[in-house]
Design a protein around this motif. Sequence first.
Motif, PDB file in Angstrom:
ATOM      1  N   GLY A   1       0.824  -1.215   0.000  1.00 20.57           N
ATOM      2  CA  GLY A   1       0.000   0.000   0.000  1.00 20.57           C
ATOM      3  C   GLY A   1       0.853   1.257   0.000  1.00 20.57           C
ATOM      4  O   GLY A   1       0.606   2.190  -0.773  1.00 20.57           O
ATOM      5  N   PHE A   2       1.881   1.276   0.851  1.00 21.44           N
ATOM      6  CA  PHE A   2       2.780   2.436   0.874  1.00 21.44           C
ATOM      7  C   PHE A   2       3.481   2.595  -0.474  1.00 21.44           C
ATOM      8  O   PHE A   2       3.583   3.703  -1.010  1.00 21.44           O
ATOM      9  N   SER A   3       3.957   1.488  -1.019  1.00 21.46           N
ATOM     10  CA  SER A   3       4.649   1.525  -2.307  1.00 21.46           C
ATOM     11  C   SER A   3       3.723   2.013  -3.422  1.00 21.46           C
ATOM     12  O   SER A   3       4.134   2.790  -4.293  1.00 21.46           O
ATOM     13  N   GLY A   4       2.484   1.566  -3.396  1.00 23.51           N
ATOM     14  CA  GLY A   4       1.511   2.003  -4.397  1.00 23.51           C
ATOM     15  C   GLY A   4       1.192   3.479  -4.290  1.00 23.51           C
ATOM     16  O   GLY A   4       1.149   4.197  -5.297  1.00 23.51           O
ATOM     17  N   ILE A   5       1.000   3.949  -3.069  1.00 26.32           N
ATOM     18  CA  ILE A   5       0.712   5.367  -2.860  1.00 26.32           C
ATOM     19  C   ILE A   5       1.925   6.220  -3.233  1.00 26.32           C
ATOM     20  O   ILE A   5       1.786   7.292  -3.829  1.00 26.32           O
ATOM     21  N   ALA A   6       3.130   5.718  -2.922  1.00 27.03           N
ATOM     22  CA  ALA A   6       4.347   6.444  -3.297  1.00 27.03           C
ATOM     23  C   ALA A   6       4.444   6.575  -4.818  1.00 27.03           C
ATOM     24  O   ALA A   6       4.825   7.628  -5.334  1.00 27.03           O
ATOM     25  N   ALA A   7       4.075   5.527  -5.527  1.00 29.17           N
ATOM     26  CA  ALA A   7       4.103   5.587  -6.993  1.00 29.17           C
ATOM     27  C   ALA A   7       3.038   6.554  -7.506  1.00 29.17           C
ATOM     28  O   ALA A   7       3.310   7.356  -8.412  1.00 29.17           O
ATOM     29  N   LEU A   8       1.843   6.491  -6.939  1.00 31.83           N
ATOM     30  CA  LEU A   8       0.774   7.393  -7.375  1.00 31.83           C
ATOM     31  C   LEU A   8       1.141   8.860  -7.139  1.00 31.83           C
ATOM     32  O   LEU A   8       0.798   9.725  -7.944  1.00 31.83           O
ATOM     33  N   ALA A   9       1.836   9.115  -6.024  1.00 34.48           N
ATOM     34  CA  ALA A   9       2.211  10.488  -5.669  1.00 34.48           C
ATOM     35  C   ALA A   9       3.527  10.920  -6.315  1.00 34.48           C
ATOM     36  O   ALA A   9       3.972  12.050  -6.104  1.00 34.48           O
ATOM     37  N   HIS A  10       4.155  10.026  -7.078  1.00 34.17           N
ATOM     38  CA  HIS A  10       5.466  10.290  -7.686  1.00 34.17           C
ATOM     39  C   HIS A  10       6.451  10.759  -6.620  1.00 34.17           C
ATOM     40  O   HIS A  10       7.144  11.761  -6.777  1.00 34.17           O
ATOM     41  N   PHE A  11       6.509   9.972  -5.534  1.00 33.76           N
ATOM     42  CA  PHE A  11       7.375  10.235  -4.384  1.00 33.76           C
ATOM     43  C   PHE A  11       8.829  10.321  -4.863  1.00 33.76           C
ATOM     44  O   PHE A  11       9.350   9.384  -5.471  1.00 33.76           O
ATOM     45  N   ARG A  12       9.452  11.450  -4.629  1.00 30.61           N
ATOM     46  CA  ARG A  12      10.766  11.742  -5.198  1.00 30.61           C
ATOM     47  C   ARG A  12      11.815  10.649  -4.967  1.00 30.61           C
ATOM     48  O   ARG A  12      12.561  10.324  -5.898  1.00 30.61           O
ATOM     49  N   PRO A  13      11.928  10.018  -3.780  1.00 26.27           N
ATOM     50  CA  PRO A  13      12.979   9.011  -3.590  1.00 26.27           C
ATOM     51  C   PRO A  13      12.867   7.769  -4.484  1.00 26.27           C
ATOM     52  O   PRO A  13      13.859   7.079  -4.684  1.00 26.27           O
ATOM     53  N   ILE A  14      11.692   7.489  -5.026  1.00 27.94           N
ATOM     54  CA  ILE A  14      11.579   6.289  -5.869  1.00 27.94           C
ATOM     55  C   ILE A  14      11.894   6.574  -7.337  1.00 27.94           C
ATOM     56  O   ILE A  14      12.107   5.650  -8.113  1.00 27.94           O
TER      57      ILE A  14
ATOM     58  N   TRP B   1       4.175   5.765 -16.205  1.00 27.29           N
ATOM     59  CA  TRP B   1       3.658   4.480 -15.730  1.00 27.29           C
ATOM     60  C   TRP B   1       3.475   4.437 -14.218  1.00 27.29           C
ATOM     61  O   TRP B   1       2.885   3.496 -13.693  1.00 27.29           O
ATOM     62  N   LEU B   2       3.989   5.417 -13.498  1.00 27.61           N
ATOM     63  CA  LEU B   2       3.877   5.391 -12.043  1.00 27.61           C
ATOM     64  C   LEU B   2       2.430   5.474 -11.586  1.00 27.61           C
ATOM     65  O   LEU B   2       2.063   4.859 -10.584  1.00 27.61           O
ATOM     66  N   THR B   3       1.609   6.217 -12.301  1.00 26.93           N
ATOM     67  CA  THR B   3       0.203   6.318 -11.921  1.00 26.93           C
ATOM     68  C   THR B   3      -0.540   5.065 -12.350  1.00 26.93           C
ATOM     69  O   THR B   3      -1.145   4.382 -11.527  1.00 26.93           O
ATOM     70  N   PHE B   4      -0.511   4.802 -13.639  1.00 27.09           N
ATOM     71  CA  PHE B   4      -1.100   3.564 -14.154  1.00 27.09           C
ATOM     72  C   PHE B   4      -0.117   2.980 -15.141  1.00 27.09           C
ATOM     73  O   PHE B   4       0.314   3.686 -16.044  1.00 27.09           O
ATOM     74  N   PRO B   5       0.255   1.790 -14.957  1.00 27.05           N
ATOM     75  CA  PRO B   5      -0.329   0.727 -14.163  1.00 27.05           C
ATOM     76  C   PRO B   5       0.273   0.543 -12.774  1.00 27.05           C
ATOM     77  O   PRO B   5      -0.361  -0.051 -11.901  1.00 27.05           O
ATOM     78  N   ILE B   6       1.491   1.019 -12.516  1.00 27.58           N
ATOM     79  CA  ILE B   6       2.218   0.625 -11.314  1.00 27.58           C
ATOM     80  C   ILE B   6       1.508   0.997 -10.019  1.00 27.58           C
ATOM     81  O   ILE B   6       1.183   0.136  -9.208  1.00 27.58           O
ATOM     82  N   GLY B   7       1.278   2.278  -9.789  1.00 23.04           N
ATOM     83  CA  GLY B   7       0.662   2.707  -8.531  1.00 23.04           C
ATOM     84  C   GLY B   7      -0.740   2.160  -8.349  1.00 23.04           C
ATOM     85  O   GLY B   7      -1.127   1.725  -7.260  1.00 23.04           O
ATOM     86  N   THR B   8      -1.499   2.140  -9.428  1.00 21.35           N
ATOM     87  CA  THR B   8      -2.878   1.642  -9.362  1.00 21.35           C
ATOM     88  C   THR B   8      -2.916   0.159  -9.020  1.00 21.35           C
ATOM     89  O   THR B   8      -3.691  -0.272  -8.153  1.00 21.35           O
ATOM     90  N   LEU B   9      -2.083  -0.640  -9.665  1.00 25.02           N
ATOM     91  CA  LEU B   9      -2.091  -2.084  -9.407  1.00 25.02           C
ATOM     92  C   LEU B   9      -1.586  -2.428  -8.004  1.00 25.02           C
ATOM     93  O   LEU B   9      -2.141  -3.312  -7.343  1.00 25.02           O
ATOM     94  N   LYS B  10      -0.548  -1.746  -7.550  1.00 19.46           N
ATOM     95  CA  LYS B  10      -0.047  -2.004  -6.193  1.00 19.46           C
ATOM     96  C   LYS B  10      -1.110  -1.658  -5.152  1.00 19.46           C
ATOM     97  O   LYS B  10      -1.357  -2.416  -4.219  1.00 19.46           O
ATOM     98  N   THR B  11      -1.729  -0.490  -5.316  1.00 20.11           N
ATOM     99  CA  THR B  11      -2.734  -0.056  -4.351  1.00 20.11           C
ATOM    100  C   THR B  11      -3.953  -0.979  -4.380  1.00 20.11           C
ATOM    101  O   THR B  11      -4.488  -1.346  -3.330  1.00 20.11           O
ATOM    102  N   ALA B  12      -4.369  -1.378  -5.565  1.00 20.71           N
ATOM    103  CA  ALA B  12      -5.501  -2.308  -5.676  1.00 20.71           C
ATOM    104  C   ALA B  12      -5.156  -3.664  -5.072  1.00 20.71           C
ATOM    105  O   ALA B  12      -5.999  -4.297  -4.417  1.00 20.71           O
TER     106      ALA B  12
END
Length: 118
Positions: free
Chosen positions: A17-30, A43-54
């Motif tokens: 969940g944290f990893s997915g939210i970090a991807a959705l928010a384009h968290f600078r350290p990642i 791709w951080l928003t979709f598919p990566i962040g969306t799939l991790k969070t889901a």
Amino acid sequence: MHTTYVVVTLLAVVATGFSGIAALAHFRPILPGMAAAGVPRSWLTFPIGTLKTAGAAGLLLGLAGVPWIGVAAAGLVLFFACAVHTHLLARDYSGQFALANGFLVLAGATLALGVAGS
């Protein structure tokens, strides 16, 4: 439910969940690790962040009494296997590669414990 399954699943929910939210928010350290693996920033928003969070939400729903949604663990295993493969193809053995392996092990343990408890 077995205590080990619940604990491992909760760890997977929090980490993914944290990893997915970090991807959705384009968290600078990642961002550097994703770039090193050749992952487009779009791709951080979709598919990566969306799939991790889901996947994290599916695991949580599985614990909450909707077991057929708990099969999200199988999807997360596939997702993180692809992430590891992507890092290998890019010859990126950074911290992101180590994290992808850790997430893969955690998702695999969740899946194995869920199947064993069925």
